[in-house]
Scaffold this motif. Structure first.
Motif, PDB file in Angstrom:
ATOM      1  N   MET A 180       0.857  -1.181   0.000  1.00  0.00           N
ATOM      2  CA  MET A 180       0.000   0.000   0.000  1.00  0.00           C
ATOM      3  C   MET A 180       0.897   1.236   0.000  1.00  0.00           C
ATOM      4  O   MET A 180       1.822   1.343   0.788  1.00  0.00           O
ATOM      5  CB  MET A 180      -0.889  -0.034   1.236  1.00  0.00           C
ATOM      6  N   GLN A 240       0.898   5.733  -0.505  1.00  0.00           N
ATOM      7  CA  GLN A 240       0.086   6.944  -0.489  1.00  0.00           C
ATOM      8  C   GLN A 240       0.922   8.098  -1.007  1.00  0.00           C
ATOM      9  O   GLN A 240       2.152   8.100  -0.903  1.00  0.00           O
ATOM     10  CB  GLN A 240      -0.479   7.240   0.889  1.00  0.00           C
ATOM     11  N   THR A 292      -5.399   0.559  -8.142  1.00  0.00           N
ATOM     12  CA  THR A 292      -6.599   0.658  -7.318  1.00  0.00           C
ATOM     13  C   THR A 292      -6.304   1.491  -6.079  1.00  0.00           C
ATOM     14  O   THR A 292      -5.170   1.538  -5.604  1.00  0.00           O
ATOM     15  CB  THR A 292      -7.107  -0.724  -6.860  1.00  0.00           C
ATOM     16  N   GLY A 293      -7.333   2.135  -5.570  1.00  0.00           N
ATOM     17  CA  GLY A 293      -7.131   2.925  -4.365  1.00  0.00           C
ATOM     18  C   GLY A 293      -8.315   3.818  -4.076  1.00  0.00           C
ATOM     19  O   GLY A 293      -9.409   3.641  -4.627  1.00  0.00           O
ATOM     20  N   GLY A 316      -3.352   3.674  -2.181  1.00  0.00           N
ATOM     21  CA  GLY A 316      -3.641   2.519  -3.013  1.00  0.00           C
ATOM     22  C   GLY A 316      -2.406   1.740  -3.377  1.00  0.00           C
ATOM     23  O   GLY A 316      -1.330   1.889  -2.788  1.00  0.00           O
TER      24      GLY A 316
END
Length: 138
Positions: free
Chosen positions: A1, A3, A35-36, A137
């Motif tokens: 993940m 950011q 995706t996120g 994401g």
């Protein structure tokens, strides 16, 4: 993940709904996340954000007129430090909101076919508005 964040500065010519979809989509695509979740945040109290139809310009005009009826200019407001459109601008910002959460799918904001992201300028005079973007994401 992962950011990432950025800030867009948008010059508005005055009151109206000003589409910023292209700038936001370009930035999201450049982040390389498939995706996120994208958060779009307007850093002002007399401007706001909305997602609205981007095909018929009459929609934007109708929204501006409706907001004018909901929060008309008036001498009845105690707060008028920056002129008669100041307090109505704050009220319009409350009605439309300053934050949007948009899923990211396939590396792009997951907007519908006719949806666009708009900066709602509620003041009559031109302004420079700061929009914070945060993408979470992978």
């Amino acid at each position: 993940m992962r950011q990432t964040t950025t800030e867009l500065v948008i010059a508005t010519p005055g009151q109206g709904l000003h589409e910023i979809t292209r700038q936001i989509t370009r930035w999201v695509s450049a982040q390389g996340m498939n995706t996120g979740l994208l958060t779009v945040f307007c850093r002002h109290t007399s401007a706001s954000l909305c997602i609205q139809e981007n095909a018929a310009p009459e929609v934007r005009d109708d929204v501006v007129r409706w907001l004018g009826r909901m929060a008309p200019e008036s001498t009845a407001y105690a707060h008028d430090d920056e002129g008669p459109d100041d307090m109505p601008a704050h009220l319009k910002s409350i009605l439309t909101g300053v934050s949007l959460s948009i899923p990211v799918m396939g590396g792009r904001p997951a907007l519908g076919t006719w949806q666009g992201i708009y900066l709602c300028e509620h003041r009559r005079a031109p302004h420079r508005r700061s929009i914070a973007l945060h993408l979470l994401g992978d």
